[in-house]
Design an enzyme around this catalytic site. Structure first.
Site, mmCIF file in Angstrom:
data_model
loop_
_atom_site.group_PDB
_atom_site.id
_atom_site.type_symbol
_atom_site.label_atom_id
_atom_site.label_comp_id
_atom_site.label_asym_id
_atom_site.label_seq_id
_atom_site.Cartn_x
_atom_site.Cartn_y
_atom_site.Cartn_z
ATOM 1 N N TYR A 65 -1.354 -0.143 10.481
ATOM 2 C CA TYR A 65 -1.507 -0.373 9.046
ATOM 3 C C TYR A 65 -0.294 0.137 8.268
ATOM 4 O O TYR A 65 0.242 -0.575 7.412
ATOM 5 C CB TYR A 65 -2.781 0.302 8.544
ATOM 6 C CG TYR A 65 -3.100 -0.049 7.107
ATOM 7 C CD1 TYR A 65 -3.529 -1.327 6.771
ATOM 8 C CD2 TYR A 65 -2.985 0.894 6.089
ATOM 9 C CE1 TYR A 65 -3.824 -1.667 5.455
ATOM 10 C CE2 TYR A 65 -3.281 0.560 4.773
ATOM 11 C CZ TYR A 65 -3.697 -0.717 4.461
ATOM 12 O OH TYR A 65 -3.972 -1.046 3.153
ATOM 13 N N SER B 148 0.847 -1.196 0.000
ATOM 14 C CA SER B 148 0.000 0.000 0.000
ATOM 15 C C SER B 148 0.879 1.242 0.000
ATOM 16 O O SER B 148 1.994 1.228 0.543
ATOM 17 C CB SER B 148 -0.907 0.036 1.236
ATOM 18 O OG SER B 148 -1.599 1.271 1.325
#
Length: 275
Positions: free
Chosen positions: A168, A155
């Site tokens: 995250y 990501s």
């Protein structure tokens, strides 16, 4: 671990399968990016092994896919033994050409909230350690054959730390470093390692984000571009491409300036919080 009725009706002999038909193992296939990739690869005639936590969602996905021989495995990727058993079952049907570790979860986290420690663990276990466990069973057969591709979904969030997203961001930064290390380890073996870094993709994971999401991309469009990148054997690619330039610029921003700007950004809601 379960098989669909479709899976039971056809077992392919790796030596006799059509050259254009690949065998692809995908985690996180219950929804979002994983499901979109499954639809993409099934549309071109590939045989799929699909892993996800929700059996009903997996079965509904498989029932709508073209082709036969697809297998479903309902399990939590944090269960390494179950994941390895699924991998071995799919490998028993013939050589596996492509493994996509797409399983991932996201939630807002705060280090000063003791109750968030379990959320940190779940995110890191799912996004990082489960990727390692996904790739493990396939490396030796691919190395012996001298071909195959391992693709990890990272990501753009792993480029710089984001407020309220410590778990995250850390997990996706680890994915990039891990896949790079694996790529170097397998250099010269014929096994390729591809890292894909999505920007903002329209999935259930991003639906609760309370902030602006520039260059938001439909998930099917992402799957198309991801497939092209994997086929090309790129080492690392940000999708969509404008987010790649954003990522490059973010790496160049001095810490003091970045800290000031990022601290004003809305954070992702923690579990139980409303956006």
């Amino acid at each position: 671990m379960t098989r669909s009725s479709k899976a039971a009706c056809l077992a392919w002999d790796g030596a006799s399968r059509p050259a254009s038909r690949q065998r692809v193992f995908i985690t996180g296939a219950s929804s979002g990016i994983g499901a979109a990739l499954a639809r993409r690869y099934a549309a071109r005639g590939d045989e799929l092994g699909l892993v996800g936590r929700r059996r009903d969602a997996l079965q509904a996905l498989v029932d709508g896919l073209p082709g036969q021989g697809h297998r479903v495995y309902a399990l939590d990727v944090r269960d390494r033994a179950a994941l390895h058993a699924a991998a071995q079952d799919f490998l028993a049907g013939g050589p596996v050409d492509l493994v996509i570790a797409s399983a991932g979860i996201s939630a807002g986290t705060l280090t000063d909230a003791p109750e968030d420690y379990a959320v940190f663990e779940a995110i890191l276990d799912t996004n990082v350690l489960a990727m390692v466990a996904t790739f493990e069973p396939f490396i030796a057969p691919m190395r012996t054959r001298g071909s195959g591709t391992l693709a990890g979904i990272g990501s753009v969030a792993g480029v710089r730390g984001l407020p309220g997203a410590g778990a995250y961001s850390a997990s996706k930064a680890a994915v990039r470093a891990y896949c790079e290390s694996l790529r170097v380890e397998l250099h010269g073996t014929g096994v390729r390692v591809v890292t894909l870094a999505p920007g903002f993709i329209a999935t259930p994971m991003t639906a609760r984000n309370p902030y602006r999401m520039p260059f938001l991309m439909p998930v099917e469009r992402f799957a198309e571009k991801a497939q092209r990148a994997i086929d090309a054997g790129v080492s690392y690619r940000v999708i969509p491409w404008p987010m790649g330039w954003v990522a490059r610029l973010l790496r160049l921003v001095p810490d003091a300036l970045y800290d000031r700007a990022a601290s004003r950004r809305k954070r992702k809601p923690r579990q139980g919080e409303h956006a």
